[in-house]
Design an enzyme around this catalytic site. Structure first.
Site, PDB file in Angstrom:
ATOM      1  N   ASP A  27       0.468  -0.966   0.078  1.00 40.21           N
ATOM      2  CA  ASP A  27       0.390   0.182   0.050  1.00 40.21           C
ATOM      3  C   ASP A  27       1.232   1.302  -0.305  1.00 40.21           C
ATOM      4  OD1 ASP A  27      -2.910   1.481   0.058  1.00 40.21           O
ATOM      5  OD2 ASP A  27      -2.806   1.002   2.403  1.00 40.21           O
ATOM      6  N   ASN A  75     -10.253  -2.850  -6.588  1.00 42.94           N
ATOM      7  CA  ASN A  75      -9.564  -2.008  -6.831  1.00 42.94           C
ATOM      8  C   ASN A  75     -10.456  -1.918  -8.682  1.00 42.94           C
ATOM      9  OD1 ASN A  75      -6.532  -3.115  -5.924  1.00 42.94           O
ATOM     10  ND2 ASN A  75      -8.093  -1.412  -5.456  1.00 42.94           N
TER      11      ASN A  75
HETATM   12  C1  FPP Z   1      -1.708   0.000  -3.263  1.00 44.49           C
HETATM   13  O1  FPP Z   1      -1.647   1.679  -3.544  1.00 44.49           O
HETATM   14  C2  FPP Z   1      -1.221  -0.170  -4.533  1.00 44.49           C
HETATM   15  C3  FPP Z   1      -1.980  -1.148  -5.518  1.00 44.49           C
HETATM   16  C4  FPP Z   1      -3.674  -0.884  -5.279  1.00 44.49           C
HETATM   17  C5  FPP Z   1      -1.835  -1.736  -6.569  1.00 44.49           C
HETATM   18  C6  FPP Z   1      -0.515  -2.935  -5.799  1.00 44.49           C
HETATM   19  C7  FPP Z   1       0.071  -2.642  -7.707  1.00 44.49           C
HETATM   20  C8  FPP Z   1       1.448  -2.234  -7.436  1.00 44.49           C
HETATM   21  C9  FPP Z   1       2.264  -2.435  -6.513  1.00 44.49           C
HETATM   22  C10 FPP Z   1       2.559  -2.248  -8.529  1.00 44.49           C
HETATM   23  C11 FPP Z   1       2.483  -3.614  -9.797  1.00 44.49           C
HETATM   24  C12 FPP Z   1       2.390  -4.755  -9.253  1.00 44.49           C
HETATM   25  C13 FPP Z   1       2.763  -6.162 -10.038  1.00 44.49           C
HETATM   26  C14 FPP Z   1       2.889  -7.564  -9.129  1.00 44.49           C
HETATM   27  C15 FPP Z   1       4.283  -5.595 -11.033  1.00 44.49           C
HETATM   28  P1  FPP Z   1      -2.990   3.078  -3.424  1.00 44.49           P
HETATM   29  O2  FPP Z   1      -2.276   3.204  -5.092  1.00 44.49           O
HETATM   30  O3  FPP Z   1      -3.954   1.961  -2.704  1.00 44.49           O
HETATM   31  O4  FPP Z   1      -1.560   4.032  -2.477  1.00 44.49           O
HETATM   32  P2  FPP Z   1      -2.797   5.002  -1.819  1.00 44.49           P
HETATM   33  O5  FPP Z   1      -3.402   4.275  -0.708  1.00 44.49           O
HETATM   34  O6  FPP Z   1      -1.342   6.128  -1.002  1.00 44.49           O
HETATM   35  O7  FPP Z   1      -3.112   5.757  -2.392  1.00 44.49           O
END
Ligand code: FPP
Length: 249
Positions: A27, A75
């Site tokens: 996250d 998501n």
């Molecule tokens: C949460 O950060 C992350 C995600 C919803 C997606 C996770 C994806 C990756 C780490 C990159 C791609 C993955 C692979 C396996 C190549 P957020 O967007 O919720 O962050 P925030 O809470 O700060 O908005």
């Protein structure tokens, strides 16, 4: 993995007592991007670099199973452009990392409603899964379009159908039956769950499987989560007293 000699490991880390399964909620990509005045997509791209770093470190020290929450069922509700960018990133990751997984004896698997993924991502995923299926060095398990409650509903439907068909009796259902009908069938439950960026929630992640996991939440945002912090968390895990509801022997 690159060819540079890896950084030294913490002296306190006991490689004989590593968790069998580490699960991570990655996250904070969006917050990292905001802090750097970038758009959220850049945060996810930087997050993908952290994925490579943590996979490499896990393989190097001998973690048998690593499950990463890459995309939740919730998501899908994000803006279309962000969902599309995450799907592209995933496809690129699978395409690019295929050779690395083969070189490093990593077996790729996925849990979740992968049938909901765009076909180009699903095809890439299926190809890498097939190519790495016989690898035994480490299991990299991606939670994709995954939700713990949906997984439990799916399991319940499967068992109910078996009961209705007369192939299973309600009394015969035990914890092993349930585990065997989850996406994670055959995998050990996670011993350690790490969440980055400070939120104290499970976010529908591995609800059944995390029953006895040690939880570790760090304030570090996923793009900045380092090899050193990961190793330090593993040391902290080894210092915990896991009792599984019992008193200490
Ligand atoms: C949460 O950060 C992350 C995600 C919803 C997606 C996770 C994806 C990756 C780490 C990159 C791609 C993955 C692979 C396996 C190549 P957020 O967007 O919720 O962050 P925030 O809470 O700060 O908005």
């Amino acid at each position: 993995m690159n060819s540079k000699a890896p950084e030294p490991l913490p002296e306190a880390l006991d490689l004989q007592r590593l968790p069998d399964h580490v699960a991570i909620i990655m996250d904070g990509n969006g917050r990292w991007a905001k802090q750097h005045l970038l758009n959220r997509i850049k945060g996810h791209e930087k997050g993908a670099d952290t994925v490579r770093r943590i996979v490499r470190t896990s393989r190097e020290i001998g973690i048998p199973v690593l499950t990463l929450y890459a995309f939740s069922t919730e998501n899908w509700e994000r803006p279309k452009t962000e969902v599309a960018a995450l799907m592209q990133l995933l496809k690129r990751f699978l395409r690019k990392e295929r050779a690395t997984m083969l070189e490093n004896d990593i077996c790729l698997s996925a849990i979740g409603q992968t049938e909901r993924l765009p076909s180009e991502v699903r095809n890439e995923l299926d190809a890498v899964k097939a190519a790495t299926a016989s690898n035994t060095g480490m299991r990299l398990n991606l939670a994709l379009s995954y939700g713990g409650r949906q997984e439990l509903v799916r399991m319940t439907r499967t068992l109910a159908a078996q009961v209705a068909a007369g192939r299973l009796t309600p009394d015969a259902i035990d914890e092993d039956t349930v585990s065997a009908h989850l996406y994670t069938a055959g995998l050990p439950d996670p011993d350690l769950m790490i969440r980055t960026s400070g939120e104290m929630r499970l976010s529908n992640y591995l609800l059944w499987q995390l029953a006895y996991a040690e939880l570790y939440v760090t304030n570090t945002l996923w793009p900045e989560f380092s090899r050193k912090e990961y190793l330090d968390i593993l040391v902290a895990y080894q210092q915990r007293d896991r009792r599984f509801g019992r008193v200490r022997a």
